[in-house]
Design an enzyme around this catalytic site. Sequence first.
Site, PDB file in Angstrom:
ATOM      1  N   ARG A   1       0.841  -1.190   0.000  1.00 12.43           N
ATOM      2  CA  ARG A   1       0.000   0.000   0.000  1.00 12.43           C
ATOM      3  C   ARG A   1       0.883   1.250   0.000  1.00 12.43           C
ATOM      4  O   ARG A   1       1.971   1.246   0.605  1.00 12.43           O
ATOM      5  CB  ARG A   1      -0.851  -0.029   1.274  1.00 12.43           C
ATOM      6  CG  ARG A   1      -1.823   1.100   1.463  1.00 12.43           C
ATOM      7  CD  ARG A   1      -2.985   1.012   0.542  1.00 12.43           C
ATOM      8  NE  ARG A   1      -4.094   1.838   0.968  1.00 12.43           N
ATOM      9  CZ  ARG A   1      -5.110   2.161   0.173  1.00 12.43           C
ATOM     10  NH1 ARG A   1      -5.163   1.742  -1.083  1.00 12.43           N
ATOM     11  NH2 ARG A   1      -6.120   2.893   0.625  1.00 12.43           N
TER      12      ARG A   1
ATOM     13  N   THR B   1      -8.278   0.853  -9.415  1.00 14.33           N
ATOM     14  CA  THR B   1      -8.065  -0.463  -8.876  1.00 14.33           C
ATOM     15  C   THR B   1      -8.307  -1.544  -9.927  1.00 14.33           C
ATOM     16  O   THR B   1      -9.160  -1.406 -10.758  1.00 14.33           O
ATOM     17  CB  THR B   1      -9.059  -0.675  -7.726  1.00 14.33           C
ATOM     18  OG1 THR B   1      -8.972   0.437  -6.882  1.00 14.33           O
ATOM     19  CG2 THR B   1      -8.821  -1.974  -7.025  1.00 14.33           C
TER      20      THR B   1
ATOM     21  N   ASP C   1      -7.788   8.273   0.524  1.00  7.18           N
ATOM     22  CA  ASP C   1      -8.299   7.150   1.328  1.00  7.18           C
ATOM     23  C   ASP C   1      -8.065   7.362   2.821  1.00  7.18           C
ATOM     24  O   ASP C   1      -8.585   6.622   3.650  1.00  7.18           O
ATOM     25  CB  ASP C   1      -7.680   5.823   0.878  1.00  7.18           C
ATOM     26  CG  ASP C   1      -8.448   5.212  -0.291  1.00  7.18           C
ATOM     27  OD1 ASP C   1      -9.517   5.748  -0.635  1.00  7.18           O
ATOM     28  OD2 ASP C   1      -7.982   4.220  -0.859  1.00  7.18           O
TER      29      ASP C   1
ATOM     30  N   SER D   1     -10.105  -0.618   0.986  1.00  8.08           N
ATOM     31  CA  SER D   1     -11.196  -1.599   0.969  1.00  8.08           C
ATOM     32  C   SER D   1     -10.850  -2.789   0.091  1.00  8.08           C
ATOM     33  O   SER D   1     -11.698  -3.668  -0.129  1.00  8.08           O
ATOM     34  CB  SER D   1     -12.467  -0.951   0.409  1.00  8.08           C
ATOM     35  OG  SER D   1     -12.902   0.077   1.251  1.00  8.08           O
TER      36      SER D   1
HETATM   37  O1  DON Z   1      -7.969   1.136  -1.561  1.00  6.80           O
HETATM   38  C1  DON Z   1      -9.135   1.416  -1.781  1.00  6.80           C
HETATM   39  O2  DON Z   1     -10.058   0.983  -1.131  1.00  6.80           O
HETATM   40  C2  DON Z   1      -9.476   2.333  -2.954  1.00  6.80           C
HETATM   41  N1  DON Z   1      -8.374   3.211  -3.201  1.00  6.80           N
HETATM   42  C3  DON Z   1      -9.837   1.505  -4.157  1.00  6.80           C
HETATM   43  C4  DON Z   1     -10.223   2.360  -5.333  1.00  6.80           C
HETATM   44  C5  DON Z   1     -10.948   1.637  -6.384  1.00  6.80           C
HETATM   45  O3  DON Z   1     -11.276   0.485  -6.258  1.00  6.80           O
HETATM   46  C6  DON Z   1     -11.291   2.402  -7.610  1.00  6.80           C
HETATM   47  N2  DON Z   1     -11.706   1.496  -8.628  1.00  6.80           N
HETATM   48  N3  DON Z   1     -12.344   1.485  -9.524  1.00  6.80           N
END
Ligand code: DON
Length: 577
Positions: free
Chosen positions: A105, A385, A427, A457
């Site tokens: 991360r 993501t 986030d 998430s």
């Molecule tokens: O880590 C996370 O929960 C978010 N940054 C994920 C973002 C995400 O899934 C965007 N996707 N389409």
Amino acid sequence: MKKINRQIALFVLFLFLLNLFPLPQKTFGAWREPVRAKRGMVASQHELASKIGVEVLKKGGNAVDAAVAVALALAVVYPEAGNLGGGGFMIIRFKDGKTAAIDYREMAPAAATRDIFVDTEGNLIRGEGGSTVGYRASGVPGTPAGLDLAYQKYGSKKILWKDLVEPSRLLAQNGYVLSYRLAELFKSYKGTLEKYEDSKRIFLNGGKMFEEGDTLKQPELAATLGRMQKLGAKEFYTGRTAELIAEDMKRNKGLITLEDLKNYVAKERTPLRGTYRGYEILTMPPPSSGGIVMLQVLNMLEGYDLRKMGYNSAQKHHLVAEAMRRAFADRAEFMADPDFAEVPTAQLIDKNYAKKRAETINLTRATKSADIKAGEVTFSEGTETTHFTVVDAEGNMVSNTYTINDLYGSRVTAKGTGVLLNDEMDDFAARPGKPNLFGLIQGERNAVQPKKRPLSSMTPTIVLRKDGSVWFALGARGGPRIISAVLQSVINMIDYDMNIQEAIDAPRIHQQWFPDEVLYEPMGMSPDTLKILESLGQKFGDRPINIASATGIAIEEGTGVKFGAIDSRSDGEAIGY
Ligand code: DON
């Protein structure tokens, strides 16, 4: 008479055979079989990335080697989410039962402080210059370090690093043909991408825009991959690439310094383990909230007969929404980077805790989110993501989700590197108690702090059969909706006997405590069901929307045949051999 008797006999025989060989029963409308292969398989959101991964498997690489190659390839062919400039999580389950969880991360730069995204009047600074767009939105990227750790520690040692990088370097250098979807997506992000010189030149064709069928070449990214290929992934953090990122940051009032890049480390965590109706689940612990929230919801649901309620029934949707509402309230209060805040993980995923939490669920009345607080824990414990799944011929499984957060991240391509940077700082709870990009409310524990990792998430998950063999692995993209997509796919497999494609495709819902509404999908819920749920007090958003998109692979019991699935909601391809 004889003829009639014969006809009757044939008819009876026909009925008998029909019984012996019944037509396959499909759980719902979509008649798409998962992709089938006997040996290895990659399911990712881009055909070229899946192909590259399968080639690694064919050459004798294991699932981890292939996963590294797929991640590098997605950074080239899936720029909206595939990345070098972001971060993610990898769950590995080896055929001998060993498991690993790699946390790569992003990390807040050392200069990031609690209120960097709050102005003098106390308002949240979003968009350009804030937590979502521009140089200050980025955390220190973790992807190169995470892939390096996975490769060095868990790779087969049969494939050289340079050979894993080469196909992606070539794709960046020689280019690839843009699909309609990708060309259109660049156009829809024009407004922000064009503000950053390198993003505009590379992804918007210097402002002329790309059309379907054009070739996208990324020479700077090819050069970055070339340097990493020669000098190892550490080049990204200590070499010319690091210098280029830090210089660009400095010129543009960004926070990431050379020192921050040097200080980044990918961390190994212990995979989170839980069970649902006796099936063991391996998933991601903090700094992702995904695993805990999913296990909490599953624990609460375990006390009910979902099968009897029926897959798409109002009663089942109501129950799932109520369980989610409670688990997401806990997410807001308790979850964060465990190296900075105490997270009561064991208590939160405890079955008795879930039982107590579920006692407040009323099957005939929705609880208002405002009336739900986080559960009681004692704190007495020690201290855009994309998901892809890879399995090799031996049955080693990798479940990996990585991201730059929003599509095209912060929209900034660090000058001279071709690397799109994340906007993962959003986030964090930029202002604890106020909603972020995904409308999520988050607490003080997840406030910005130097070198801290923002709460995620992402929910890369592997589910085992009762004999301990791997049954399936999956994950999704879509912010907090990832958790809903993964957990409902797990329920679909376990409670509703769907195959992996059906489980992923099936319509789903989402409830995240605040806003106090249930999201549902186009064609995903009948007007009658909506009415029943409204009469129970559930509130809905003004229109249906797609809830995340997943990819996964299942392994057939006994035969070891692999079944790969890409969500109907998105592009991608499962390829096996
Ligand atoms: O880590 C996370 O929960 C978010 N940054 C994920 C973002 C995400 O899934 C965007 N996707 N389409």
